[in-house]
Write an enzyme that holds these catalytic residues in place. Structure first.
Site, mmCIF file in Angstrom:
data_model
loop_
_atom_site.group_PDB
_atom_site.id
_atom_site.type_symbol
_atom_site.label_atom_id
_atom_site.label_comp_id
_atom_site.label_asym_id
_atom_site.label_seq_id
_atom_site.Cartn_x
_atom_site.Cartn_y
_atom_site.Cartn_z
ATOM 1 N N LYS A 34 3.213 -2.594 -27.563
ATOM 2 C CA LYS A 34 4.491 -2.386 -26.854
ATOM 3 C C LYS A 34 4.523 -3.135 -25.515
ATOM 4 O O LYS A 34 5.563 -3.638 -25.117
ATOM 5 C CB LYS A 34 4.768 -0.899 -26.685
ATOM 6 N N GLY A 88 -4.151 -2.857 -31.775
ATOM 7 C CA GLY A 88 -3.063 -1.906 -32.004
ATOM 8 C C GLY A 88 -3.109 -0.849 -30.933
ATOM 9 O O GLY A 88 -3.553 -1.105 -29.818
ATOM 10 N N LYS A 102 2.997 22.855 -25.938
ATOM 11 C CA LYS A 102 1.937 22.070 -25.301
ATOM 12 C C LYS A 102 1.515 22.728 -23.989
ATOM 13 O O LYS A 102 0.324 22.850 -23.687
ATOM 14 C CB LYS A 102 2.528 20.680 -24.999
ATOM 15 N N ASN A 150 -2.631 -6.163 -19.834
ATOM 16 C CA ASN A 150 -2.669 -5.850 -21.265
ATOM 17 C C ASN A 150 -2.361 -7.077 -22.123
ATOM 18 O O ASN A 150 -2.946 -7.256 -23.192
ATOM 19 C CB ASN A 150 -1.697 -4.713 -21.592
ATOM 20 N N GLY A 187 -11.915 -8.896 -35.433
ATOM 21 C CA GLY A 187 -11.661 -7.750 -36.296
ATOM 22 C C GLY A 187 -10.291 -7.832 -36.937
ATOM 23 O O GLY A 187 -9.684 -8.906 -37.000
ATOM 24 N N LYS A 214 0.315 -4.700 -14.562
ATOM 25 C CA LYS A 214 0.007 -3.888 -15.749
ATOM 26 C C LYS A 214 0.305 -4.665 -17.037
ATOM 27 O O LYS A 214 -0.513 -4.743 -17.955
ATOM 28 C CB LYS A 214 0.816 -2.588 -15.711
ATOM 29 N N CYS A 264 -0.532 0.995 -26.537
ATOM 30 C CA CYS A 264 -0.233 0.168 -25.356
ATOM 31 C C CYS A 264 -0.056 -1.324 -25.639
ATOM 32 O O CYS A 264 0.979 -1.898 -25.317
ATOM 33 C CB CYS A 264 -1.312 0.370 -24.302
ATOM 34 N N PHE A 292 -4.824 2.072 -15.895
ATOM 35 C CA PHE A 292 -5.617 1.158 -16.728
ATOM 36 C C PHE A 292 -6.630 1.897 -17.593
ATOM 37 O O PHE A 292 -7.505 1.268 -18.187
ATOM 38 C CB PHE A 292 -6.338 0.132 -15.845
ATOM 39 N N ARG A 306 -0.779 6.035 -32.851
ATOM 40 C CA ARG A 306 0.393 5.196 -32.627
ATOM 41 C C ARG A 306 0.043 3.711 -32.784
ATOM 42 O O ARG A 306 -0.902 3.239 -32.184
ATOM 43 C CB ARG A 306 0.952 5.450 -31.209
HETATM 44 P P1 NAD Z 1 2.251 10.366 -24.271
HETATM 45 O O1 NAD Z 1 3.339 10.135 -25.235
HETATM 46 O O2 NAD Z 1 0.888 10.730 -24.740
HETATM 47 O O3 NAD Z 1 2.695 11.497 -23.233
HETATM 48 C C1 NAD Z 1 3.962 11.582 -22.663
HETATM 49 C C2 NAD Z 1 4.205 13.044 -22.300
HETATM 50 O O4 NAD Z 1 5.420 13.147 -21.565
HETATM 51 C C3 NAD Z 1 4.356 13.963 -23.509
HETATM 52 O O5 NAD Z 1 3.508 15.069 -23.391
HETATM 53 C C4 NAD Z 1 5.842 14.378 -23.462
HETATM 54 O O6 NAD Z 1 6.052 15.677 -23.975
HETATM 55 C C5 NAD Z 1 6.106 14.307 -21.976
HETATM 56 N N1 NAD Z 1 7.514 14.178 -21.607
HETATM 57 C C6 NAD Z 1 8.459 13.358 -22.128
HETATM 58 N N2 NAD Z 1 9.630 13.556 -21.505
HETATM 59 C C7 NAD Z 1 9.423 14.481 -20.551
HETATM 60 C C8 NAD Z 1 10.267 15.109 -19.581
HETATM 61 N N3 NAD Z 1 11.555 14.799 -19.469
HETATM 62 N N4 NAD Z 1 9.726 16.038 -18.771
HETATM 63 C C9 NAD Z 1 8.421 16.378 -18.879
HETATM 64 N N5 NAD Z 1 7.574 15.819 -19.794
HETATM 65 C C10 NAD Z 1 8.083 14.890 -20.613
HETATM 66 O O7 NAD Z 1 2.181 9.065 -23.369
HETATM 67 P P2 NAD Z 1 0.886 8.365 -22.740
HETATM 68 O O8 NAD Z 1 0.095 7.684 -23.795
HETATM 69 O O9 NAD Z 1 0.230 9.307 -21.810
HETATM 70 O O10 NAD Z 1 1.595 7.228 -21.876
HETATM 71 C C11 NAD Z 1 2.347 7.522 -20.723
HETATM 72 C C12 NAD Z 1 2.660 6.220 -20.005
HETATM 73 O O11 NAD Z 1 1.440 5.653 -19.514
HETATM 74 C C13 NAD Z 1 3.290 5.166 -20.880
HETATM 75 O O12 NAD Z 1 4.214 4.442 -20.119
HETATM 76 C C14 NAD Z 1 2.128 4.285 -21.284
HETATM 77 O O13 NAD Z 1 2.531 2.974 -21.561
HETATM 78 C C15 NAD Z 1 1.274 4.330 -20.042
HETATM 79 N N6 NAD Z 1 -0.144 4.102 -20.302
HETATM 80 C C16 NAD Z 1 -0.746 4.676 -21.376
HETATM 81 C C17 NAD Z 1 -2.112 4.484 -21.589
HETATM 82 C C18 NAD Z 1 -2.789 5.089 -22.788
HETATM 83 O O14 NAD Z 1 -3.939 4.697 -23.056
HETATM 84 N N7 NAD Z 1 -2.173 5.989 -23.513
HETATM 85 C C19 NAD Z 1 -2.863 3.707 -20.689
HETATM 86 C C20 NAD Z 1 -2.217 3.155 -19.583
HETATM 87 C C21 NAD Z 1 -0.869 3.361 -19.399
#
Ligand code: NAD
Length: 453
Positions: free
Chosen positions: A280, A274, A35, A225, A270, A221, A277, A157, A344
């Site tokens: 979980k 899912g 990556k 959600n 709808g 947060k 976010c 957010f 997911r």
């Molecule tokens: P994701 O799974 O897309 O990304 C997580 C990243 O962290 C991955 O690239 C993984 O390789 C990396 N990682 C894991 N362990 C690591 C380590 N020890 N060192 C370095 N990198 C490491 O996750 P995401 O969707 O970006 O979500 C991240 C957080 O933000 C979560 O807590 C999620 O709930 C929150 N969040 C997500 C969204 C969303 O829309 N996806 C929105 C708001 C908040």
């Protein structure tokens, strides 16, 4: 400012690229080498509109770099963002092992000047204190050598599919900490965003910054959600009532949404919510409440309504086709919403599993997902999808699906039936194209009119 973002997923990479774009010097750390190499070549490993462009321009200015080396990241950043995943455990609790690993790493490598450690990941309430303790454990006997640190909760957010836009145009920023010094550094970091220097509409008043204690920020947060998920479950419940009484949920949603106390957003009925976010985060809040001896019954009901809703398309297919065994069902879209490649917890996954269990064959077309290990046939176009299908289910409201030539698709199908799982198509146009149209909470008016007559 010198910033390190640890974890480069949907949140970390967008945050890192946007902070670099507004002028900070950002080093992003991820522990997946492939990556990091891809990002070093200027390509995003995730699909997010506009992300490649801002990554490349920030990299060209020398503001954005990528590494697998956490020690280098900790040394680089005055502000260290933790943005790793916090998926749900089978129990519904949040799996905080990735946050823990990063906090330990920060503790091991912490050195030099004062640092702000920011929980950007969505973490269980109380995690700010927990992260501080883990970092302190890691620092151990080196405590006298470091200039200190504070932990800030800065929940995210952004919405997948419009993550870059959302970062530059936030509704609000939330900063939770009891350290005025850490809050001041975070305010400096975000000042260009607060002043809307990179916003679409620069004339708006500054972005509100909500400053709270750590656990209130963490709760904001989960509450946000959970509220949004509950709002969708609410409208889905009303849609199910509409289906029975002959009312049209799209008209009902318009009628209630114009009430400013309710608002029109998140009132689209709808086949359920899912994504990575809502499911979980709602279950984590239910779990936290349970831990404190409180049963969060409203949230439990929102989850239960959603669970039923995910199978509603099956019930509607059964009402229309009767027997599903041996029939071919085509899914238009797989992701939980358009403009993302994130599968997911997508409702489509439950739908596929149940259709296969009932003996149906399942095909799908998704504009972005072209390879997945899903035991179904992925086709390359809506036309290829429609060929010999007994019914289509519109799963994701991609604009491209709204604009399809449905008359052409109808000709290719064995039975031109469509379940509009997002209520985004025009029932009259679909009927004119030769389809039997079935929406969610939009009963078939022709049948209803006959009954009334
Ligand atoms: P994701 O799974 O897309 O990304 C997580 C990243 O962290 C991955 O690239 C993984 O390789 C990396 N990682 C894991 N362990 C690591 C380590 N020890 N060192 C370095 N990198 C490491 O996750 P995401 O969707 O970006 O979500 C991240 C957080 O933000 C979560 O807590 C999620 O709930 C929150 N969040 C997500 C969204 C969303 O829309 N996806 C929105 C708001 C908040």
């Amino acid at each position: 400012m010198q910033v390190c973002v640890i974890g480069t997923g949907y949140v970390g990479l967008v945050t890192g690229a946007c902070l670099a774009h507004i002028g900070h010097r950002v080093l992003c750390v991820d522990n997946i080498k492939a990556k990091v190499e891809l990002m070093q070549s200027g390509k995003s490993p995730i699909y997010e509109p506009g992300l490649d462009e801002i990554m490349q321009s920030a990299m060209a200015r020398g503001n954005l770099e990528f590494t697998t080396d956490l020690a280098a990241g900790v040394a680089h950043g005055d502000i260290l963002f933790i943005a790793v995943g916090t998926p749900a455990l089978p129990t519904g609790e949040s799996d905080t092992r990735y946050v823990e690993a990063v906090a330990r790493g920060i503790g091991t490598y912490l050195n030099g000047g004062y640092k702000v450690i920011v929980n950007k990941s969505t973490v269980p309430i109380g995690s700010g204190d927990w992260v501080r303790r883990i970092v302190l454990d890691g620092v151990a006997e080196r405590e006298a050598e470091i200039a200190g640190f504070d932990v800030v909760s800065n929940p995210e957010f952004l919405r997948e599919g419009s993550a870059v836009y959302d970062t530059f145009n936030p509704d609000r920023l939330v900063l939770g900490s009891n350290s005025p010094r850490a809050i001041a550094m975070m305010q400096e970091l975000y000042q260009p965003l607060v002043e809307r220097k990179f916003a679409q509409d620069k004339s708006l008043t500054p972005v509100p910054v909500v400053i709270t204690d750590l656990s209130s920020a963490e709760t904001i947060k989960y509450a946000a959600n959970s509220f949004l998920a509950t709002k969708i479950s609410f409208i889905n419940e009303v849609a199910n009532i509409c289906d029975r009484v002959g009312a049209d949920i799209t008209q009902v949603a318009q009628g209630i949404g114009l009430d400013t106390r309710i608002g029109s957003k998140f009132l689209q009925a709808g086949i359920g919510w899912g994504g990575s976010c809502f499911p979980k985060d709602v279950s984590a809040l239910i779990h936290t409440a349970d831990d404190y001896g409180y049963s969060a019954d409203l949230l439990k009901a929102a989850v239960a309504v959603n669970q039923q809703q995910k199978y509603l398309a099956i019930a509607k297919l059964q009402q229309t086709l009767k027997i599903l065994k041996g029939k071919t069902i085509g899914l238009l879209g797989l992701t939980f919403k358009p403009n993302t490649d994130d599968l997911r917890d997508a409702p489509a996954l439950d739908l596929i599993k149940e259709l296969l269990r009932l003996g149906a064959k399942v095909k799908a077309y998704d504009p972005i997902i072209t390879k997945e290990n899903l035991e179904i046939t992925l086709t390359h176009s809506p036309k290829e999808l429609a060929a010999d299908c007994d019914a289509l289910v519109l799963v994701t409201d991609w604009q491209e699906f709204i604009e399809l030539d449905y008359a052409e698709l109808a000709h290719k199908m064995r039975y031109p039936v469509i379940i509009d799982g997002r209520n985004c198509l025009n029932p009259q146009s679909l009927a004119a194209a030769g389809f039997t149209y079935v929406g969610i909470g939009r009963p078939n008016k022709t049948v209803q009119q006959l009954v009334t007559a």
